[in-house]
Design an enzyme around this catalytic site. Structure first.
Site, PDB file in Angstrom:
ATOM      1  N   ALA A 224       0.820  -1.217   0.000  1.00  0.00           N
ATOM      2  CA  ALA A 224       0.000   0.000   0.000  1.00  0.00           C
ATOM      3  C   ALA A 224       0.855   1.269   0.000  1.00  0.00           C
ATOM      4  O   ALA A 224       0.403   2.323  -0.429  1.00  0.00           O
ATOM      5  CB  ALA A 224      -0.907  -0.003   1.217  1.00  0.00           C
ATOM      6  N   GLU A 225       2.090   1.140   0.480  1.00  0.00           N
ATOM      7  CA  GLU A 225       2.920   2.338   0.603  1.00  0.00           C
ATOM      8  C   GLU A 225       3.922   2.431  -0.560  1.00  0.00           C
ATOM      9  O   GLU A 225       3.534   2.737  -1.672  1.00  0.00           O
ATOM     10  CB  GLU A 225       3.584   2.370   1.980  1.00  0.00           C
ATOM     11  CG  GLU A 225       2.513   2.484   3.089  1.00  0.00           C
ATOM     12  CD  GLU A 225       3.063   2.443   4.488  1.00  0.00           C
ATOM     13  OE1 GLU A 225       3.896   3.301   4.831  1.00  0.00           O
ATOM     14  OE2 GLU A 225       2.657   1.544   5.250  1.00  0.00           O
ATOM     15  N   MET A 226       5.173   2.098  -0.327  1.00  0.00           N
ATOM     16  CA  MET A 226       6.158   2.316  -1.394  1.00  0.00           C
ATOM     17  C   MET A 226       6.256   1.116  -2.346  1.00  0.00           C
ATOM     18  O   MET A 226       6.851   1.220  -3.417  1.00  0.00           O
ATOM     19  CB  MET A 226       7.507   2.661  -0.774  1.00  0.00           C
ATOM     20  CG  MET A 226       7.416   3.987  -0.005  1.00  0.00           C
ATOM     21  SD  MET A 226       8.687   4.176   1.244  1.00  0.00           S
ATOM     22  CE  MET A 226       9.898   5.102   0.325  1.00  0.00           C
TER      23      MET A 226
END
Lengths: 332, 210
Positions: A130-132
């Site tokens: 979901a992030e990087m």
């Protein structure tokens, strides 16, 4: 009239009771000897410099759109100013971006405390889908292709290769330097009584007694690094169970880590879901004892603070500020 | 006269036997651990129970010893709820006393492996931790490493007196460090490295004097 024989035990009971009510780890200046952060590597300026460069480098995300500093922006109190963060691919994240001040004194990281070391924490968002959304082998290859990084890693770690461990160690070493230890409150603690305004001084008293803040926000970093359900409502009906997902103990349902309050004035919005926009809103939230929640911590009670007392508390929280000047590095 | 001599031997002999003193100096590269436990492994006379307090969001004492099967009593002396749990698969120990209100006491029988440091934690307050060691030996020395125990030269010095003179074998346990098993020679100062994750993180200097 109370007999002497009864009076002595009664007085002792009162003393113990009063002691317990306000028992908390003393507030004060953070002690470097008390840090939890300990690296397997020898940390020196070169490791910290490398960590700082990596922290600001967009190569750490899958599409090179985000660095750690995108969400942990030093100009926004190492947050992003939004209620909930946004991932590299544009998706909305589940929680508010936590600040990273004085993390070297912590032993649990993220709102739910799922990481136990700064290194583990550092790799979390990089690898999170979901992030990087970056896998470590790809990141290692990316960094190896940059001659300046090859040199920086060599200077920092000698014969150690570019690996998940050295990347994490460098990022953690940089994060451990983000410390707030010279606020007006610290100057006041060291004897400069003019460092706090009269309002902030009243706020400090309230913080320790009537407002009960020290029940959780105690110690030199104003956190017990504990997990509490304080009755924060999730606006989007996601019913975030917080720490319970990591440790399914009944009392941990809806509990989140107590954030440290150093530089809190810079880290709006507040709470795990970023639902409160200002410190005044936060104090008013506590003043009404939080929102209804089936598993709310018993420590949450209505405080009956006056308007003046609310502003005094906000003034005190403002006195926990020390702006840090973080110069952005040149990315190779 | 015979009676007097017998009484002399009965009462005086143990005094001669309990005469050794251990002097130990710890030094660390970088961050020191919280505490260390040193004990004489030849002794089997420990019969002690143990008491821990939860106070100001800390366990007190930080490291404690107990005899196998004896009761470990933990009192919440704080104004907030606490918990105590251990979940260590390697040691095969798992228990959780649940939430304890201020003033409540939990008693746990120490049916755990001997000669290991068992870490106790609180689920609510993650920085609260204590270590308990189940020992047969009552000749043990708990060393705390903090500002108040640090010498001007940066090391930590401790002594243990009244050790039976025949005891020479010791074990040193430090959280997250490699265990040290040592056989000491009287009056001989020895220095040993302290390893953590295969790296030398410090040294311990020991001398056993009669």
């Amino acid at each position: 009239m109370m007999k002497k024989t009864l009076l002595i035990p009664f007085s002792l009971f009162l003393l113990l009771w009063a002691g317990n009510i306000y028992a908390f780890e003393p507030l004060g200046v953070p002690d470097p000897d008390e840090v939890e952060f300990e690296s397997d590597f020898d940390i020196n300026e070169k490791v910290i410099d490398l960590g700082k460069t990596l922290f600001f480098d967009n190569r750490l995300s899958i599409n090179k759109s985000q660095s750690c500093a995108t969400c942990h922006n030093p100009d926004l109190g190492f947050g992003d100013g939004m209620a909930k963060g946004i991932g590299a691919l544009g998706g909305k994240l589940g929680r508010n971006v936590p600040h990273i001040y004085n993390l070297s004194w912590n032993n649990r990281f993220f709102w739910d405390g799922r990481a136990k070391t700064l290194e583990e924490q550092a790799l979390g968002p990089i690898q999170s889908k979901a992030e990087m959304n970056m896998d470590i082998p790809t990141l290692v290859r990316r960094l190896q292709q940059v001659p300046a990084y090859r040199l920086k890693f060599k200077k920092a770690f000698g014969d150690e290769a570019i690996t998940d461990k050295t990347i994490a160690a460098a990022l953690a070493a940089f994060e451990a330097t983000i410390t707030v230890t010279n606020t007006p409150f610290d100057q006041f603690t060291k004897g400069n009584h003019a460092a706090l305004s009269p309002s902030a001084k009243r706020g400090l008293k309230l913080f320790k007694k009537k407002a009960r803040c020290v029940k959780c926000h105690d110690g030199a970093n104003f956190t017990d690094v504990g997990f509490h359900n304080i009755g924060v409502k999730d606006l989007d009906k996601t019913a975030d169970v917080g720490r319970y997902k990591i440790d399914p103990a009944k009392n941990l349902r809806g509990a989140f880590k107590t954030p440290g309050l150093r530089n809190t004035a810079f880290t709006a919005p507040y709470m795990h879901n970023g639902s409160l926009g200002s410190l005044e809103e936060v104090v008013r939230f506590y003043n009404r004892g939080g929102e209804k929640s089936p598993n709310k911590d018993k420590l949450m009670k209505k405080l009956n603070l006056s308007e003046q007392e609310i502003f005094d508390l906000v003034a005190f929280l403002g006195a926990l500020s020390e702006p840090l000047n973080i110069t952005r590095p040149v990315i190779p | 006269m015979k009676l007097l001599l017998s009484a002399f031997f009965i009462f005086a002999l143990p005094c001669f036997a309990f005469s050794a003193t251990l002097s130990v100096t710890y030094s660390f590269k970088g961050k020191a651990p919280k505490a260390a436990l040193l004990y004489f492994t030849q002794d089997k006379s420990n019969k002690s129970a143990a008491t821990l307090s939860q106070n100001n969001k800390k366990f007190d004492p930080l490291l404690i010893t107990i005899a196998k099967g004896k009761s470990l009593s933990i009192t919440n002396n704080d104004g907030v709820d606490h918990n105590v749990f251990v979940n260590n698969q390697q040691q095969g120990i798992k228990f959780d006393i649940g939430l304890k209100k201020p003033g409540e006491v939990a008693k746990i029988p120490a049916q755990w492996p001997k000669d290991e440091l068992i870490r106790l934690s609180c689920k609510i307050h993650s920085k609260m931790r204590a270590w308990v060691a189940v020992l047969d030996s009552k000749y043990s020395l708990v060393s705390r490493f903090n500002k108040s125990t640090k010498s001007k030269s940066g090391d930590y010095q401790f002594t243990l007196k009244g050790i039976p003179s025949e005891y020479t074998k010791i074990k040193i346990l430090i959280p997250s460090y490699q265990t040290l098993d040592l056989d000491l020679t009287k009056n001989k100062l020895k220095k040993f490295p302290l390893h953590k994750r295969r790296k030398t993180k410090g040294f311990v200097q020991i001398i056993l004097s009669p």
